[in-house]
Scaffold this active site. Structure first.
Site, PDB file in Angstrom:
ATOM      1  CG  ASP A 191      -4.251  -9.837  10.278  1.00  0.00           C
ATOM      2  OD1 ASP A 191      -3.730 -10.810   9.692  1.00  0.00           O
ATOM      3  OD2 ASP A 191      -4.414  -8.720   9.730  1.00  0.00           O
ATOM      4  CG  ASP A 248       1.504  -3.051   9.226  1.00  0.00           C
ATOM      5  OD1 ASP A 248       1.924  -1.885   9.350  1.00  0.00           O
ATOM      6  OD2 ASP A 248       1.372  -3.607   8.119  1.00  0.00           O
ATOM      7  CB  ILE A 256      -0.963  -0.003   1.214  1.00  0.00           C
ATOM      8  CG1 ILE A 256      -2.156   0.940   0.974  1.00  0.00           C
ATOM      9  CG2 ILE A 256      -0.209   0.331   2.500  1.00  0.00           C
ATOM     10  CD1 ILE A 256      -3.055   0.521  -0.161  1.00  0.00           C
TER      11      ILE A 256
END
Length: 385
Positions: A247, A273, A141
């Site tokens: 996650d 993060d 990203i």
């Protein structure tokens, strides 16, 4: 005596839980750990009827929290807000993390962290600069327009933090080993990330001074039969650390388990993060020109590219316990002792032992956070999520 005692039914000491013990703290330091019946007379004791007292979590990759993104506001106020958002989930130490940006923004961020440490903002240990010395082929990203080469001026800037520790994530193949060695010689900690390095390039970078890998597997050259890549380099170098985002979106539980088994608990680090959505009702934000949405715990842009996470450290610990063979003791070590060792502050934090800072997290029987302590000061834990 000005000591205070903390009693919990179970306390994690030296990698194992002990029962019916008290931790004695004086000001911000642990001065003793002893059986409950040996507590000196007159010492006030804070007692909890249930729960497990573990070392406070240390998150080395925190982009934001509480509705704040560090890139948008590299200030002391932003660092305070991010720290407050994460400490309710057990994070008592953290590195505010700047995603790839201009050198002017990096300078502002470093100045803000120095000021935050000077002002005693709870939990700030230093800074993590994730880029902009990355590979556009593995940008994730990140805005590739911000990427640049590592030069002398950049090395001076990256090593300019006066207090605390600095972590730099870079792509080894986008610089040279001489520059990596020069940067490492300044005392900063260097991790490989957002990299398309070959296995051979990775090993050379480790020799030059790279000592870790940022969010292993994600945004890096994968392990393949004839091209082991950066992941293979991480697996092959037993003295390096690797961070993981537990996650359920970034890494499959089987891959998590393989990494932990290969690197070992002592060299594996849990990171979040985290983005501004953690500890906030706000589930949308802008990262540069990208609109990011958090849905079902996953942060992504309109194209489905992962953009950091909506993860807190307590949830990462629970994920390890619930989805791998590794124990709570292991998960807590990866959330506290391992990052402290990587950042070379394990003499002071990351464990509950005599002489360390009084940084603790109290987990209830469901492994939710009920209290945290930062330098001996108690804070309430999570109330939702």
């Amino acid at each position: 005596m000005t000591a205070t005692g903390i009693y919990a039914p179970e306390i994690l000491v030296d990698g194992r839980f002990v029962t019916d013990h008290i931790v004695l703290i004086e000001k911000d330091v642990v001065i003793n750990i002893l059986p409950k019946e040996q507590c000196p007379d007159g010492v006030p004791v804070i007692s909890f009827d249930d729960g497990k007292l573990v070392p406070g979590f240390f998150d080395i990759q925190v982009n934001g929290g509480g509705g704040v993104l560090f890139n948008d506001d590299p200030s002391v106020a932003a660092i305070k807000a991010i720290g407050a958002a994460h400490r309710i989930f057990g994070t008592t130490m953290f590195l505010p993390t700047l995603i790839s940006d201009d050198l002017e923004k990096i300078e502002q961020a470093i100045a803000a962290v120095d000021a935050a440490i000077d002002q005693g903002v709870p939990g700030v240990v230093g800074i993590h600069l994730e880029g902009p010395f990355l590979n556009a082929e593995k940008k994730g990203i990140h805005d590739a327009r911000k990427f640049r080469r590592l030069d002398e001026a950049a090395i001076r800037l990256l090593s300019s933090l006066r207090k605390g520790r600095t972590l730099i994530t870079l792509a080894p193949e986008m610089t040279d080993c001489a520059s990596i060695a020069k940067l490492a010689a300044t005392g900063v900690v260097i991790a490989a990330g957002h990299t398309n390095a070959t296995y051979e390039q990775t090993l050379e970078a480790v020799k030059a001074g790279v000592s870790g890998f940022t969010h292993l597997y994600n945004a890096m050259s994968p392990f393949q039969s004839r091209a082991p890549g950066a992941v293979g380099g991480a697996f092959a170098t037993t003295d390096t650390f690797a961070s993981l985002i537990a996650d359920g979106f970034h890494v499959h539980p089987a891959s998590l388990s393989l990494a932990i088994r290969t690197k070992g608990v002592a060299k594996t680090i849990l990171v979040t993060d985290a983005m501004p959505t953690v500890g906030s009702a706000q589930k949308e934000f802008w990262l540069g020109e990208e609109r990011i949405t958090a849905t079902g715990g996953k942060c992504e842009n309109a194209s489905g590219v992962l953009a950091g996470s909506d993860l807190d450290m307590a949830s990462a610990v629970r994920f390890i316990v619930n989805n791998t063979k590794y124990t709570l003791e292991d998960a807590c070590a990866m959330a506290s002792k391992s990052p402290a060792s990587f950042m070379k502050v394990d003499h002071a934090v990351g464990d509950i032992k005599i002489g360390t800072k009084a940084n603790f997290t109290l987990l209830d029987n469901n492994l939710m956070v009920s209290q945290t302590w930062i330098d001996g000061v108690i804070f309430k834990g999570q109330t939702r999520r």
